[in-house]
Design a protein around this motif. Structure first.
Motif, PDB file in Angstrom:
ATOM      1  N   ARG A 132       0.814  -1.221   0.000  1.00 28.41           N
ATOM      2  CA  ARG A 132       0.000   0.000   0.000  1.00 28.41           C
ATOM      3  C   ARG A 132       0.846   1.269   0.000  1.00 28.41           C
ATOM      4  N   PHE A 137       1.509   3.414  -3.075  1.00 28.81           N
ATOM      5  CA  PHE A 137       0.451   4.266  -3.626  1.00 28.81           C
ATOM      6  C   PHE A 137       0.212   5.506  -2.765  1.00 28.81           C
ATOM      7  N   LEU A 138       1.099   5.697  -1.786  1.00 34.01           N
ATOM      8  CA  LEU A 138       0.993   6.861  -0.907  1.00 34.01           C
ATOM      9  C   LEU A 138       2.320   7.606  -0.811  1.00 34.01           C
ATOM     10  N   CYS A 163       0.572   4.087   6.583  1.00 34.78           N
ATOM     11  CA  CYS A 163       0.229   3.439   5.316  1.00 34.78           C
ATOM     12  C   CYS A 163      -0.316   2.027   5.529  1.00 34.78           C
ATOM     13  N   SER A 189      -8.590   5.242   6.417  1.00 33.44           N
ATOM     14  CA  SER A 189      -8.627   6.035   5.191  1.00 33.44           C
ATOM     15  C   SER A 189      -7.653   7.194   5.341  1.00 33.44           C
ATOM     16  N   THR A 197      -5.747  12.245   0.516  1.00 31.94           N
ATOM     17  CA  THR A 197      -4.630  12.516  -0.389  1.00 31.94           C
ATOM     18  C   THR A 197      -4.793  13.798  -1.210  1.00 31.94           C
ATOM     19  N   SER A 246      -9.103  10.380  -1.459  1.00 31.79           N
ATOM     20  CA  SER A 246      -8.470   9.664  -0.353  1.00 31.79           C
ATOM     21  C   SER A 246      -8.130   8.246  -0.764  1.00 31.79           C
ATOM     22  N   SER A 247      -7.293   7.614   0.044  1.00 30.17           N
ATOM     23  CA  SER A 247      -7.028   6.186  -0.056  1.00 30.17           C
ATOM     24  C   SER A 247      -7.916   5.508   0.978  1.00 30.17           C
ATOM     25  N   THR A 281      -5.898   6.518  -5.618  1.00 31.53           N
ATOM     26  CA  THR A 281      -4.445   6.329  -5.600  1.00 31.53           C
ATOM     27  C   THR A 281      -3.999   5.192  -6.509  1.00 31.53           C
ATOM     28  N   TYR A 322      -4.530   1.959  -5.549  1.00 31.47           N
ATOM     29  CA  TYR A 322      -4.313   0.770  -4.720  1.00 31.47           C
ATOM     30  C   TYR A 322      -5.328  -0.331  -5.026  1.00 31.47           C
TER      31      TYR A 322
END
Length: 372
Positions: free
Chosen positions: A35, A38-39, A69, A74, A77, A99-100, A128, A130
């Motif tokens: 994850r 993707f952040l 992460c 949540s 982003t 957001s993720s 993102t 993910y």
């Protein structure tokens, strides 16, 4: 084992123990997707001590970034439609716009999609990237098409996916229109909320295929629905259990309230049902069916607190407040909003207040209906 690998392993254990991650194919897919990749652009953390809703950036390498992460949370982003963590120094007081999603919800929804190994999937809301990556790990990138409304968000997702050597079809556009060029799909899944399921999703999903979408409204209550597409071009299915919330698709977002109406006007009467019912998630969902265009605000006026529903479209409004041991409603406009709310809740109570998972959603070319 590296810190990242250990954190990833712990997250997967948490998701499995909690029932979000249930089958081996999805467990393997989740194991294959880190994850944090993707952040890397960072995320916004809420400032708890702030009197207002404030956020501060957390960038890659900052204390707590990697650990966050791999928490089941949540992570915001993007704020205000364009602002990303690297744009901010200090705090920002604007509304989140991307957001993720917490991993337990992502994996639960993917499990609930009931895919086959060769299913062709349309994802609405790349974010993102993910969830798109987990889909690719489970189904192969050739079977995955994802649509993202925001061009910058889509670009960052493409780069993150490319770092994982994944190249699904990523489209920038209005996800409510689907993507006819790659249709038909076996499954359609939305990672944004909608007020009504778009007809295009039904048209582009094969008969017998499934649509998984979160249906909600402007009063902030929403539920996940799994619809089966029928041969006649309609789709029907139940709401699934569990309070689920996504940001509404931008075209479905509530309009600005603008200038408030004169709340001293209108007809006043004793209310049959008080506004305290709006604190309950299921009741609020039922209220949205009666007043689908209403937004809620709370105001202190004349020594008491009023819950106000305002329908910008019709210019109707209702203000409800407690007066000793009774409730009072004052309303005005072409539609008596609280009359409609009381009538709807009355029918629901007469039926025994069935749980939301007993509700059925029906989508036809003429629109959407929700019944119990």
């Amino acid at each position: 084992m590296t810190d990242q690998a250990q954190l990833h392993k712990q997250l997967l254990h948490t998701l499995t123990a909690g029932g979000s991650l249930r089958t081996e194919p999805w467990k393997r897919a989740a194991e294959a997707v880190p994850r944090h990749e993707f952040l890397r652009g960072g995320f916004f953390r809420r400032v708890e001590a702030s009197a207002q809703l404030a956020y501060e950036p957390v960038l890659e390498g900052d204390a707590g970034w990697l650990e966050a992460c791999y928490k089941d949370d949540s992570l915001i982003t993007q704020i205000a439609g364009t602002i990303v963590p690297r744009d901010v120094r200090g705090q920002i007081l604007r509304e989140p716009t991307s957001s993720s999603t917490l991993p337990s919800l992502v994996l639960r929804m993917l499990e609930d999609l009931h895919v086959e190994s060769d299913s062709k999937v349309l994802e609405i809301g790349t974010g993102t990237g993910y969830s798109t990556a987990v889909l690719c790990a489970r189904l192969h990138e050739d079977n995955v098409t994802s649509i993202e409304y925001d061009e910058d968000v889509a670009g960052r997702a493409r780069m993150a996916l490319a770092r994982q050597d994944m190249f699904p079809t990523i489209i920038t556009g209005d996800g409510l229109l689907g993507y006819a060029e790659s249709a038909p799909y076996d499954r359609t899944i939305a990672t944004c909320g909608v007020r009504t399921v778009p007809a295009a999703w039904v048209e582009q999903t094969k008969p017998g295929g499934l649509i998984l979408a979160t249906i909600g409204g402007w009063l902030g209550s929403s539920e996940l629905a799994r619809l089966t597409v029928n041969d006649d071009g309609t789709a029907t299915g139940p709401l699934l259990s569990g309070d689920i919330s996504f940001m509404l698709a931008r075209p479905h977002a509530a309009p600005p309230l603008g200038i408030l109406p004169d709340l001293n006007k209108g007809k006043e009467r004793e209310a049959v049902i008080g506004s305290d019912v709006l604190s309950d998630w299921a009741t609020r969902f039922v209220v949205q069916l009666a007043a689908p265009n209403a937004q809620r605000l709370t105001m202190d006026r004349d020594g008491h607190t009023e819950d106000v529903l305002i329908d910008v479209k019709s210019s109707s409004w209702a203000a409800v407040y407690a007066d000793g041991g009774r409730w009072i409603v004052r309303q005005d406009g072409p539609e008596a909003l609280w009359d409609a709310v009381e009538a709807q809740l009355g029918r629901w109570h007469a039926a025994g207040t069935p749980a939301l998972e007993e509700f059925t959603v029906t989508v036809t070319p003429d629109g959407q209906a929700i019944s119990w």
